[in-house]
Scaffold this active site. Sequence first.
Site, PDB file in Angstrom:
ATOM      1  N   SER A 108     -19.928 -27.504 -20.845  1.00 42.93           N
ATOM      2  CA  SER A 108     -19.171 -26.974 -21.980  1.00 42.93           C
ATOM      3  C   SER A 108     -17.685 -27.273 -21.904  1.00 42.93           C
ATOM      4  O   SER A 108     -16.993 -27.245 -22.918  1.00 42.93           O
ATOM      5  CB  SER A 108     -19.376 -25.460 -22.085  1.00 42.93           C
ATOM      6  OG  SER A 108     -18.946 -24.816 -20.902  1.00 42.93           O
ATOM      7  N   GLY A 120     -23.797 -25.250 -20.894  1.00 46.64           N
ATOM      8  CA  GLY A 120     -24.822 -24.646 -20.060  1.00 46.64           C
ATOM      9  C   GLY A 120     -25.461 -25.577 -19.058  1.00 46.64           C
ATOM     10  O   GLY A 120     -26.225 -25.131 -18.199  1.00 46.64           O
ATOM     11  N   ASN A 176     -21.554 -24.668 -13.739  1.00 46.31           N
ATOM     12  CA  ASN A 176     -22.683 -23.759 -13.928  1.00 46.31           C
ATOM     13  C   ASN A 176     -23.473 -23.566 -12.641  1.00 46.31           C
ATOM     14  O   ASN A 176     -24.109 -22.534 -12.449  1.00 46.31           O
ATOM     15  CB  ASN A 176     -23.590 -24.270 -15.049  1.00 46.31           C
ATOM     16  CG  ASN A 176     -22.958 -24.076 -16.409  1.00 46.31           C
ATOM     17  OD1 ASN A 176     -22.631 -22.965 -16.807  1.00 46.31           O
ATOM     18  ND2 ASN A 176     -22.753 -25.175 -17.127  1.00 46.31           N
ATOM     19  N   ASP A 196     -12.967 -15.227 -22.810  1.00 40.78           N
ATOM     20  CA  ASP A 196     -13.936 -15.095 -21.709  1.00 40.78           C
ATOM     21  C   ASP A 196     -13.339 -15.432 -20.349  1.00 40.78           C
ATOM     22  O   ASP A 196     -13.995 -15.261 -19.320  1.00 40.78           O
ATOM     23  CB  ASP A 196     -15.179 -15.959 -21.971  1.00 40.78           C
ATOM     24  CG  ASP A 196     -14.882 -17.453 -22.059  1.00 40.78           C
ATOM     25  OD1 ASP A 196     -13.744 -17.877 -21.750  1.00 40.78           O
ATOM     26  OD2 ASP A 196     -15.802 -18.205 -22.439  1.00 40.78           O
ATOM     27  N   HIS A 240     -13.325 -20.537 -20.351  1.00 44.17           N
ATOM     28  CA  HIS A 240     -13.102 -21.787 -21.078  1.00 44.17           C
ATOM     29  C   HIS A 240     -11.669 -21.872 -21.589  1.00 44.17           C
ATOM     30  O   HIS A 240     -11.125 -20.887 -22.091  1.00 44.17           O
ATOM     31  CB  HIS A 240     -14.066 -21.881 -22.267  1.00 44.17           C
ATOM     32  CG  HIS A 240     -15.505 -21.880 -21.885  1.00 44.17           C
ATOM     33  ND1 HIS A 240     -16.234 -20.720 -21.760  1.00 44.17           N
ATOM     34  CD2 HIS A 240     -16.338 -22.903 -21.576  1.00 44.17           C
ATOM     35  CE1 HIS A 240     -17.467 -21.021 -21.409  1.00 44.17           C
ATOM     36  NE2 HIS A 240     -17.557 -22.336 -21.286  1.00 44.17           N
TER      37      HIS A 240
END
Length: 240
Positions: free
Chosen positions: A63, A100, A131, A212, A215
């Site tokens: 991402s 993801g 991830n 968040d 990012h």
Amino acid sequence: MTIGRRAYGAGLLLLQALLLTSCGPQPTAVTNTAAAATPDVPAPPAITPVAGPERSVLAFGDSLYAGYGLARGQSLPDAIQARLRAQGLNALIVNAGVSGDTSAAGRQRLSFALDNLKRKPDLVLLGLGGNDVLRQIPPTETRANLAAMLGELRDRKIPVILTGMRAPPNLGPDYVAAFDRIYPDLAKEYGATLYPFILDGVIGNRSLMQADSIHPNVTGVTRIADRLAPIVAERLKEGG
């Protein structure tokens, strides 16, 4: 590097710990365009007309490449392409970032992505592993997956810029040591150019991150692109 609900809370804890160990000094926020006329802000560089044969770059990652949470056209590959073209490089970056994706998922789709391009890319930006950290996948597995991808790219004679990730200290010294060695070790072994930590200079600065704390926002992407674009340009020039 998108995560599901179950892993979200753990991911925030990991990234909060990572804030304490991010590389280099924390940057200040980028001045907005409304302030561009102030004496302290340099004028934007002159745009050079694009010339020469088209140079193709595949941005293959998670991402952080895909542009999670950003509007269309604001992803990191978009920002790098804009900088290259402003320098006169006829560069086209194909964004193959998938939110993801772990290193294992990337390994499974790399051949398909390469085989379905119009032609062999002149360069690949490879950015996976974030991830894996969030899911606490053993570093041996991450290393094996990245090595397999780098090996395939070497076999296809495609130069690579490897954008690295770092493990937060709360996973323990053994995990951190094993994970953080992956990127410099593999870059050396496979002859890739290493950008050690993709979020360097961005993570930990709230003005550069989305809510968040995982990012980068569009301003953070700009900061990363400012650092990465010259490296990409140099590799493309080396390729002739």
